[in-house]
Motif scaffolding. Structure first.
Motif, PDB file in Angstrom:
ATOM      1  N   GLY A  35       0.626  -1.094   0.140  1.00 14.18           N
ATOM      2  CA  GLY A  35       0.050  -0.131   0.100  1.00 14.18           C
ATOM      3  C   GLY A  35       0.956   1.212   0.059  1.00 14.18           C
ATOM      4  O   GLY A  35       0.003   2.284  -0.286  1.00 14.18           O
ATOM      5  N   ALA A  36       2.020   1.083   0.304  1.00 10.65           N
ATOM      6  CA  ALA A  36       2.885   2.308   0.307  1.00 10.65           C
ATOM      7  C   ALA A  36       3.500   2.729  -0.986  1.00 10.65           C
ATOM      8  O   ALA A  36       4.335   3.693  -0.914  1.00 10.65           O
ATOM      9  CB  ALA A  36       4.212   2.229   1.387  1.00 10.65           C
ATOM     10  N   ARG A  37       3.123   2.088  -2.062  1.00  8.77           N
ATOM     11  CA  ARG A  37       3.671   2.336  -3.157  1.00  8.77           C
ATOM     12  C   ARG A  37       3.660   3.898  -3.739  1.00  8.77           C
ATOM     13  O   ARG A  37       2.574   4.517  -3.740  1.00  8.77           O
ATOM     14  CB  ARG A  37       3.020   1.668  -4.333  1.00  8.77           C
ATOM     15  CG  ARG A  37       2.850  -0.055  -4.197  1.00  8.77           C
ATOM     16  CD  ARG A  37       2.088  -0.453  -5.411  1.00  8.77           C
ATOM     17  NE  ARG A  37       1.500  -1.887  -5.127  1.00  8.77           N
ATOM     18  CZ  ARG A  37       0.342  -2.282  -4.653  1.00  8.77           C
ATOM     19  NH1 ARG A  37      -0.616  -1.495  -4.944  1.00  8.77           N
ATOM     20  NH2 ARG A  37       0.174  -3.401  -4.482  1.00  8.77           N
ATOM     21  N   CYS A  38       4.714   4.521  -4.261  1.00  9.71           N
ATOM     22  CA  CYS A  38       4.904   5.713  -4.643  1.00  9.71           C
ATOM     23  C   CYS A  38       5.290   5.700  -6.216  1.00  9.71           C
ATOM     24  O   CYS A  38       5.225   6.793  -6.734  1.00  9.71           O
ATOM     25  CB  CYS A  38       6.123   6.605  -3.928  1.00  9.71           C
ATOM     26  SG  CYS A  38       7.640   5.961  -4.122  1.00  9.71           S
ATOM     27  N   GLY A  70       9.525   3.132  -1.437  1.00  6.14           N
ATOM     28  CA  GLY A  70       8.008   2.773  -1.682  1.00  6.14           C
ATOM     29  C   GLY A  70       7.922   2.382  -3.267  1.00  6.14           C
ATOM     30  O   GLY A  70       6.796   2.352  -3.519  1.00  6.14           O
ATOM     31  N   ARG A 210      14.551  10.328  -2.090  1.00  6.58           N
ATOM     32  CA  ARG A 210      13.707  10.247  -1.121  1.00  6.58           C
ATOM     33  C   ARG A 210      13.193  11.680  -0.685  1.00  6.58           C
ATOM     34  O   ARG A 210      13.736  12.695  -0.805  1.00  6.58           O
ATOM     35  CB  ARG A 210      14.186   9.772   0.209  1.00  6.58           C
ATOM     36  CG  ARG A 210      15.261  10.668   0.678  1.00  6.58           C
ATOM     37  CD  ARG A 210      16.045   9.558   1.943  1.00  6.58           C
ATOM     38  NE  ARG A 210      17.264  10.024   2.311  1.00  6.58           N
ATOM     39  CZ  ARG A 210      17.969   9.936   3.378  1.00  6.58           C
ATOM     40  NH1 ARG A 210      17.746   8.671   4.044  1.00  6.58           N
ATOM     41  NH2 ARG A 210      19.064  10.208   3.922  1.00  6.58           N
ATOM     42  N   ARG A 217      14.646   8.170   7.575  1.00  5.53           N
ATOM     43  CA  ARG A 217      14.363   7.059   7.506  1.00  5.53           C
ATOM     44  C   ARG A 217      15.467   6.216   6.530  1.00  5.53           C
ATOM     45  O   ARG A 217      15.963   6.562   5.934  1.00  5.53           O
ATOM     46  CB  ARG A 217      13.033   6.799   6.439  1.00  5.53           C
ATOM     47  CG  ARG A 217      12.529   5.472   6.397  1.00  5.53           C
ATOM     48  CD  ARG A 217      11.168   5.308   5.380  1.00  5.53           C
ATOM     49  NE  ARG A 217      11.502   5.873   4.211  1.00  5.53           N
ATOM     50  CZ  ARG A 217      10.550   5.810   3.272  1.00  5.53           C
ATOM     51  NH1 ARG A 217       9.405   5.681   3.542  1.00  5.53           N
ATOM     52  NH2 ARG A 217      10.798   6.349   2.018  1.00  5.53           N
TER      53      ARG A 217
END
Length: 221
Positions: A35-38, A70, A210, A217
């Motif tokens: 779900g964190a796909r960017c 991501g 990023r 992170r």
């Protein structure tokens, strides 16, 4: 900022696919962060004539860095490599293979932004791909611009090269980049395969891509 921490990708994130291409199935590894796909990072490996595959250490380092940011990290084997059908085609058929993979990814993931990355021969192929698809970003690592007719690229392309590369000399990359006013990130002491410099390679990629909110992170690579 501290250096990027390199970690394995979760085994559960991996899917091994056979994607239909113009010469037959294309063996493709996909690591999906969920779900964190960017975006989608489509990564091309070095020359199979010299043993290049999707499991090359530079290629997997790129995949892991993008996964941690991501991106869905995608590593196809070019035609004639592993379970991919067909035979080596000096970049022409390989470009068509990547186009087939990109179409599959668009069908699977919709309008997620596409990022193209390539190492050595794979970098040359990605300069061709960038003329055929809309990609948000292009990353070229030790791109073989002295061995193959690499295309010009868009401003903002990230070019990374080893200072001591004896396969693609740094001077050749600078000669290719200079008319395009294209900066080159030089890895001190780095050779063509970035032996002992893979963490630094991941660090460069992570810091370039990023978002500012993610500065603290750790990149999983």
């Amino acid at each position: 900022m501290p250096p990027i921490e390199v970690r394995p990708m979760p085994a559960a994130s991996l899917k091994r696919l056979l994607i239909e291409g113009p010469a037959g199935p294309i063996e493709t590894d996909v690591n999906d962060p969920g779900g964190a796909r960017c975006g989608i990072a489509l990564i091309a490996h070095p020359n199979p004539v010299h043993g290049g595959t999707k499991d090359n250490k530079v290629v997997t380092t790129l995949a892991k860095a993008f996964f941690a940011l991501g991106y869905v990290a995608v590593r196809p084997n070019f035609r004639g490599v592993g379970a991919s059908a067909g035979s080596h085609d000096d970049g022409r058929g390989e470009t068509e293979d990547l186009l087939a993979v990109a179409r599959h990814l668009k069908h699977q993931y919709g309008d997620l932004p596409l990022l193209l990355a390539g190492f050595s021969f794979g970098g040359f192929v990605q300069t061709r791909m960038a003329k055929r698809v809309h990609a948000r970003s292009l990353v070229l690592v030790a791109a073989a611009v002295n061995r193959f007719p690499a295309e010009t690229v868009a401003p903002g392309t990230l070019v990374i090269h080893g200072e001591l590369d004896d396969v693609v000399p740094l001077a050749a990359v600078l000669d290719w980049a200079r008319p395009q006013n294209l900066p080159v990130v030089v890895v001190p002491g780095g050779d063509h395969f970035f032996h002992g410099r893979l963490n630094l390679l991941a660090d460069i990629v992570a810091r370039f891509f990023r978002p500012p909110a993610a500065e603290t992170r750790a990149v999983q690579a």
